[in-house]
Design an enzyme around this catalytic site. Structure first.
Site, mmCIF file in Angstrom:
data_model
loop_
_atom_site.group_PDB
_atom_site.id
_atom_site.type_symbol
_atom_site.label_atom_id
_atom_site.label_comp_id
_atom_site.label_asym_id
_atom_site.label_seq_id
_atom_site.Cartn_x
_atom_site.Cartn_y
_atom_site.Cartn_z
ATOM 1 N N GLY A 81 0.995 -1.157 0.038
ATOM 2 C CA GLY A 81 0.027 -0.056 -0.144
ATOM 3 C C GLY A 81 1.086 1.305 -0.071
ATOM 4 O O GLY A 81 2.073 0.966 -0.034
ATOM 5 N N CYS A 82 0.315 2.335 -0.133
ATOM 6 C CA CYS A 82 1.034 3.712 -0.107
ATOM 7 C C CYS A 82 1.690 3.881 1.190
ATOM 8 O O CYS A 82 2.804 4.315 1.357
ATOM 9 C CB CYS A 82 0.217 4.651 -0.451
ATOM 10 S SG CYS A 82 1.012 6.099 -0.797
ATOM 11 N N ASN A 83 0.796 3.546 2.399
ATOM 12 C CA ASN A 83 1.103 3.905 3.659
ATOM 13 C C ASN A 83 1.857 2.699 4.351
ATOM 14 O O ASN A 83 2.747 3.277 5.086
ATOM 15 C CB ASN A 83 -0.232 4.279 4.464
ATOM 16 C CG ASN A 83 -0.805 5.753 4.470
ATOM 17 O OD1 ASN A 83 0.450 6.326 4.220
ATOM 18 N ND2 ASN A 83 -1.835 5.881 4.877
ATOM 19 N N SER A 84 1.487 1.803 4.308
ATOM 20 C CA SER A 84 2.267 0.634 4.920
ATOM 21 C C SER A 84 2.231 -0.666 4.144
ATOM 22 O O SER A 84 1.400 -0.530 3.121
ATOM 23 C CB SER A 84 1.750 0.243 6.497
ATOM 24 O OG SER A 84 0.317 -0.162 6.196
ATOM 25 N N ALA A 135 -5.111 2.367 1.433
ATOM 26 C CA ALA A 135 -3.691 1.962 0.873
ATOM 27 C C ALA A 135 -2.781 1.302 1.823
ATOM 28 O O ALA A 135 -1.774 1.556 2.143
ATOM 29 C CB ALA A 135 -3.053 3.281 0.473
#
Lengths: 136, 404
Positions: free
Chosen positions: A50-53, A118
């Site tokens: 994902g973009c965050n984690s 994300a």
């Protein structure tokens, strides 16, 4: 145990908690045991990012049953990933494909599965379903 | 500055999130809107809403007047010479794409060189990357030092006779660093290079005068400066724009069309194809007026107070790592807590109604330079308070204890 039975257990366990802090604390705890054999799975080929984690997952098939091991670099997604694995690991492809996970919503954590969150969890579920489809 | 009065003018601030009063610290992403901006938009649609520049009837001429008045307000806000140099776009990203496209078509040749910096937002990187393939562009990068400031020691050595463009952020949306753009523009001009300033963050906290800066292009977004989404500004020097080709084509940007030929309109209309976001422009004008009425200098002074206060408190936290420690900064603090993932902290803060941004903030090259995947960013504006910062610190400590 069937997937439905496991899911019922999960929902009941979380029902014991009144507020989100206790839920999250439990989730964080669950996440700590997510990769008990310490498999080195934080590798690009296992990444469902994902973009965050990031979430990693490895999938194996043995005696017609699918097994999963997961990991994440963030604690809260790791806990939810642990629950998803608890639900589906050791089950047949057919059962996995026919199941629609409702527990995340029932325990009040549905925002973690929304695609734009994300966190990789939605993609993780897709990966599990795809793997099940191949082996159905 | 009457803080209570100001906060009462922002309807979104009255919301409760997860049972807590909203603490909105994601202003670098987008700002909340004062009621005057919201009402200017709904009033427009209740009254003079009509297509502009196209009809002679009363509503249309009123709408056109309002749209052009907004253009003039923007001109005055950034100290431009003429309204002809103010192009309304969808936002900074579109402005950057517009510039890249017209420069590609009219100026950039094979193997030319452009200068960017490590701290740029993707909207000032990706449009150039698309050209890199096409024209074999040589992209030179100004790096940053350990404080998150541009390292200008070898700056002049980046210029060659193939350097055509320098495109740089006024200030960083992650580090908060305010770049010495006037000085940089001066050096670039000595080398005959076109200068572009990404002012998405800079416009919010620094007084901008494009004539003084002497840049060729300056762009910013309305929604980051208390205006609506879907409107932005591209300032372009008139002589330069007159010499460059068009971007999007269609109605509104032409003088004459036949199936054989087309004669384009003059600036700024040459770059405003189709029906414009009239309500957006009006909303942006209302936002600028709102800021002017409070006093831009007063706003900046207060925001610096908030930044100092937050810096003091956050530096007391064990395991804190702050990215961007320049002396003079926009009110932005990006940080990580050692050993804890930024998304976990952000999720817990959210439970307390505290809106922060976590992730790579559309600056992946910068993240790579900092050696991280992402961080947490808090960003203040003049409707934030020290009390909010106190609550944030308290909940941050709570989150850290939960996640340790």
């Amino acid at each position: 145990m069937t997937i439905e039975e496991i899911e019922k257990d999960i929902i009941e366990e979380f029902d014991l908690f009144d507020d989100w802090m206790d839920k999250y604390a439990y989730l964080i705890d669950l996440g700590k045991n997510v990769n008990p054999d310490g498999l080195d799975i934080q590798k690009p080929e296992f990444l469902v990012n994902g973009c965050n984690s990031n979430v990693w997952i490895i999938s194996r098939i043995k005696d017609n049953k699918l097994y999963f091991v997961t990991d994440s670099d963030a604690l809260i997604p790791k806990g939810i990933a642990a629950l998803i694995v608890r639900l589906y690991s050791g089950q047949t492809a057919k059962d996995i494909l026919e199941h629609d996970p409702v527990f995340v919503e029932k325990i009040g954590l549905e925002q973690h599965l929304s695609p734009n969150r994300a966190s990789g969890l939605a993609s993780m579920l897709n990966k599990i379903k795809s793997f099940a489809k191949i082996h159905n | 500055m009457d803080l209570d009065k100001i906060r009462n003018e922002f309807p979104a601030l009255t919301q409760k999130v997860n049972g807590h009063d909203l603490i909105y610290f994601d202003n670098a992403a987008t700002t909340l809107k004062p009621i005057s901006v919201i009402e200017s938009i709904s009033d427009y649609y209740k009254t003079v809403n009509s297509n502009v520049h196209r009809a002679g009837h009363y509503l249309s001429s009123q709408a056109t007047n309002a749209y052009e008045s907004a253009r003039k307000t923007v001109r005055d806000f950034i100290g431009a010479h003429s309204h002809e140099e103010i192009i309304f776009t969808k936002g900074t990203t579109e402005s950057m794409n517009l510039i890249a496209t017209i420069l590609d078509n009219s100026i950039l040749k094979d193997s030319d060189s452009i200068i960017l910096t490590t701290m740029e937002h993707h909207s000032n990187i990706v449009p150039w990357l698309s050209l890199k393939e096409k024209k074999n562009l040589d992209i030179k990068i100004v790096d940053i030092n350990s404080k998150g400031e541009l390292d200008l020691n070898e700056f002049e050595s980046l210029f060659s006779n193939k350097t055509k463009v320098l495109s740089i952020a006024h200030s960083s949306n992650v580090l908060g660093t305010i770049n010495p753009i006037k000085k940089i523009i001066e050096i670039a001009k000595k080398h005959g290079v076109i200068t572009i300033i990404d002012g998405a963050q800079g416009i919010v906290h620094d007084k901008v005068n494009v004539e003084e800066l002497d840049c060729d292009f300056y762009c910013f977004s309305g929604h980051k400066i208390y205006g609506p989404m879907g409107i932005g500004v591209l300032y372009g020097r008139k002589e330069l724009l007159d010499s460059l080709g068009v971007y999007q084509t269609g109605g509104g940007m032409i003088k004459n069309v036949s199936f054989e030929s087309v004669e384009y309109n003059v600036v700024p209309y040459k770059y405003e194809a189709g029906t414009p976001n009239v309500a957006g422009a009006i909303g942006l004008e209302a936002a600028i007026t709102y800021m002017k009425n409070i006093g831009f200098d007063k706003i900046v002074e207060y925001e610096n107070e908030l930044l100092d206060y937050a810096n003091k408190k956050i530096n007391e936290i064990e395991g804190i790592e702050i990215y961007g420690t320049s002396i003079k900064k926009d009110p932005i603090i990006s940080f990580n807590i050692k050993g804890i993932h930024h998304s976990d902290i952000a999720m817990i803060l959210d439970k307390f109604g505290i809106a922060v941004r976590n992730g790579s903030h559309c600056t992946q090259p910068l993240m790579k330079k900092l050696g991280i995947k992402g961080n947490i960013r808090i960003s203040f504006v003049f409707y934030n308070t020290k009390k909010e910062i106190d609550v944030f610190i308290e909940k941050l400590i709570f989150a850290i204890n939960m996640l340790k």
